[in-house]
Design a protein around this motif. Structure first.
Motif, PDB file in Angstrom:
ATOM      1  N   SER B  43       0.840  -1.209   0.000  1.00 27.46           N
ATOM      2  CA  SER B  43       0.000   0.000   0.000  1.00 27.46           C
ATOM      3  C   SER B  43       0.863   1.242   0.000  1.00 27.46           C
ATOM      4  O   SER B  43       0.553   2.223  -0.685  1.00 27.46           O
ATOM      5  N   ASP B 158      -6.094  -0.611  -4.581  1.00 27.28           N
ATOM      6  CA  ASP B 158      -5.532  -1.189  -3.355  1.00 27.28           C
ATOM      7  C   ASP B 158      -6.498  -2.224  -2.792  1.00 27.28           C
ATOM      8  O   ASP B 158      -7.492  -1.868  -2.160  1.00 27.28           O
ATOM      9  N   GLU B 159      -6.213  -3.478  -3.024  1.00 27.72           N
ATOM     10  CA  GLU B 159      -7.053  -4.581  -2.553  1.00 27.72           C
ATOM     11  C   GLU B 159      -8.538  -4.263  -2.709  1.00 27.72           C
ATOM     12  O   GLU B 159      -9.292  -4.296  -1.746  1.00 27.72           O
TER      13      GLU B 159
HETATM   14 MG   LIG Z   1      -2.235  -2.534   2.328  1.00 27.83          MG
END
Ligand SMILES: [Mg+2]
Ligand SMILES: Nc1ncnc2c1ncn2[C@@H]1O[C@H](COP(=O)(O)OP(=O)(O)OP(=O)(O)O)[C@@H](O)[C@H]1O
Lengths: 274, 333
Positions: B43, B158-159
């Motif tokens: 991240s 991000d995910e």
């Molecule tokens: Mg992360």
């Protein structure tokens, strides 16, 4: 069985709450009651039933102009609130979303200024006001009221802002919003409940502020607090008139507080309950 | 229009270097996936590219322009957050329109683009709702819609699917892949999901403790992992590692063999062992076997392989699919 106990408990708690509320409210209630008495009645001693005369109100109105201090109160409390928001929204934004090592210290320092007795700075402030010609001016007093409430306003906004997920503001930044775009279109609308209760509280605090408003004004910028005070001094004590003046002074804020109580309570318990 | 180059990018929080120094080039139109264990800095790396974090040192270039000190709003990137980060006080329409409004497009153009995006993402019937009135998958699509309306030079994810249930994750995965083919825009996608990484990526970047362990296509990484970390990280179930005399026989310190490269038999084989757990998935059977003189080995048989706890099985590793590693954990040719 459990049910009866819990109903009884609720009844007891409710009763206690009413008693506490009544005790807290009683001085205000008694002021209102006294305002409907004649001066003779008023000095007689404790008595909950007034004769209902409005002579004190009439006299207050004829002796002194109510409208001007009322307008001053409105201008000072609204003006200082708007000014405080303009300063504190960016300040709280910075502290909540872009904190540094010193942020916590700064917040504590701001709060600590509220612990200092106001008298301690009375002379320097008075002199500054005198030398800059701000004595008895609305502008000077608005700024003064803004400054004394600023720590509380920043603190309150800071706690509300902390509840807003930083990712939403980052999303706004990614979407091309400028700093002000982010604050105006995203942060402020999301923080409306918090900002509204902060505003309400600040208006109430500014409306009720009596230390500086009385000392830094004479006639021109004098708000309702000074209006009340003027009834207590020269001709000795006239309880009924003083009560009528006080009632007139607190009535607007009492009405406003009554209608906004839901918002106020919600705002004040915002972080706690969630 | 979306070539991203990182040169010696370093990020430290206080005294801890979360990203000690990364060099990476992402080509225009590529679908790049960052994978790695939790806390490895995926991240952080994405946020550095986005501009949401400042680099401690090093430079970031987008399309040849140095953007190291450029604000996120000026990088022409779009980001989809794990938490969706929708604006809760705006309708879906306003959420998707927000980037266009910030770009000061004329209203009729905004309307058209929002409606186009809503059509692509099946959101047309939800345009007037607030995010709070949508399901997780719909919210995710709004977040994607908000990213695509602006035609950015690259998308950062991000995910994005980690809050969705398995079925929805599968279909959203396809939708995002399809979107990539339609738009042909660079996408950088962070995940710790094996399947997402393997199926979506043109190029996988394996991160470990802020360092790049290996960069390559999914099959490259699967076939020839450069070291033990990558070998163990890519592939599910995990590769089996064996050291000791068996490894020495292959003139290596450690050898690795994937569960799917083990041949199972009830009668005969190279290794003999006892089943500790048998997981019957229907299409596959995963066996955890205590192998004599080797240790615990996971094997995968396709289809039904009817054994249970305590049964005895024989396992033969496929010699051509054995990976060999030296004492430092680096792969031997
Ligand atoms: Mg992360
Ligand atoms: N603001 C911060 N201050 C200090 N340390 C941080 C900060 N943000 C992240 N870190 C640290 O940096 C490291 C990498 O964090 P990062 O969020 O990039 O991990 P990640 O790979 O995305 O993990 P996950 O898969 O769990 O999301 C972690 O060890 C984390 O504790």
């Amino acid at each position: 069985m459990a049910r009866t106990i819990s109903t009884r408990r609720t009844a007891v708690v409710t009763l206690c709450a009413w008693i506490v509320a009544l005790v807290i409210f009683f001085p205000i209630l008694y002021t209102i009651i006294t305002s409907f008495k004649s001066e003779a009645e008023a000095i007689q001693g404790f008595n909950l039933i007034p004769s209902g005369t409005v002579e004190s109100y009439v006299e207050v109105q004829t002796q002194k102009d109510y409208f001007k201090p009322f307008m001053n109160s409105v201008i000072l409390s609204l003006g200082s609130t708007v000014l405080a928001l303009l300063v504190s929204v960016p300040a709280a934004w910075a502290m909540a979303f872009s904190p540094t090592k010193r942020t916590k210290d700064i917040l504590m320092w701001m709060l600590s200024t509220k612990m200092m007795p106001a008298v301690a700075v009375l002379v320097p402030i008075y002199l500054i006001f005198r030398d800059t010609g701000l004595l008895d001016s609305r502008i000077g007093l608005t700024v003064m009221l803004m400054l004394i409430n600023l720590p509380i306003v920043v603190w309150m906004l800071y706690t509300y802002f902390r509840e807003i997920p930083g990712e939403i503001l980052e999303a706004a930044r990614m979407d091309g919003a400028s700093l002000w775009g982010e604050i105006i279109y995203v942060l402020t609308p999301m923080a409306v409940p918090g900002i509204a209760s902060t505003m309400l509280l600040n208006i109430i605090l500014a409306w009720n502020e009596a230390f500086w408003t009385i000392r830094l004004t004479t006639t021109n910028a004098a708000p309702l607090t000074a209006f009340i005070a003027s009834f207590s001094s020269p001709q000795g004590l006239f309880w009924a008139k003083l009560s009528a003046a006080s009632t007139l002074a607190i009535a607007p804020i009492l009405v406003m507080g009554w209608f906004s109580q839901k918002q106020l309570v919600r705002g004040l318990t915002f972080g706690a309950v969630k | 229009m979306g070539k991203i180059v990182l040169r010696k990018v370093n990020k430290s929080f206080g005294n801890t270097a979360v990203i000690p120094g990364i060099d990476l080039a992402i080509e225009d139109g590529e679908f790049v996936v960052f994978v790695g264990p939790s806390g490895c800095g995926k991240s952080t790396l994405l946020r550095l590219i986005a501009g949401l974090e400042d680099t401690t040192s090093g430079t970031i270039e987008i399309d040849g322009r140095d953007v190291t000190d450029t604000a996120p709003a000026q990088r022409r990137l779009a980001m989809v957050f794990q938490s969706y980060a929708l604006y809760p006080h705006m309708s879906v329409r306003k959420n998707i329109a927000f980037p266009l409004k910030m770009a000061k497009l004329p209203q009729e153009q905004i309307n058209k683009k929002v409606e186009d995006a809503a059509r692509i993402l099946n959101l047309t019937n939800y345009l007037e709702r607030r995010p709070g009135q949508l399901s997780g998958g719909q919210r995710q699509r709004v977040a994607i819609g908000r990213a695509i309306v602006r035609q950015p030079s690259a998308f950062l994810f991000d995910e994005p699917l980690s809050n969705l249930d398995a079925a929805l994750r599968g279909s959203m995965r396809l939708e995002i892949s399809e979107l990539h083919h339609q738009l042909n825009t660079t996408m950088i996608y962070v995940t710790h999901d094996q399947v997402e990484a393997m199926t979506m990526a043109d190029k996988i970047v394996v991160l470990n403790a802020g360092n790049i362990e290996q960069v390559g296509s999914p099959l490259d990484l699967y076939r020839s992992p450069r070291n033990l970390f990558v070998a163990g990280f890519i592939g599910s179930p995990k590769m089996n590692f064996v050291s000791g005399s068996y490894a020495q026989a292959h003139s290596a310190v450690t050898v690795g063999v994937r569960p799917e490269h083990l041949v199972l038999s009830r009668e005969s084989g190279e290794w003999h062992g006892t089943v500790t757990v048998a997981e019957h998935l229907g299409a596959d059977t995963y066996l955890h076997v205590q192998v004599d003189g080797i240790g615990l080995i996971t094997a995968r048989a396709s289809g039904e392989f009817a054994v249970k706890h305590g049964d005895s099985v024989f396992i033969t590793p496929d010699r051509s699919r054995i990976h060999r590693f030296d004492a430092n954990g680096n792969a031997l040719a």
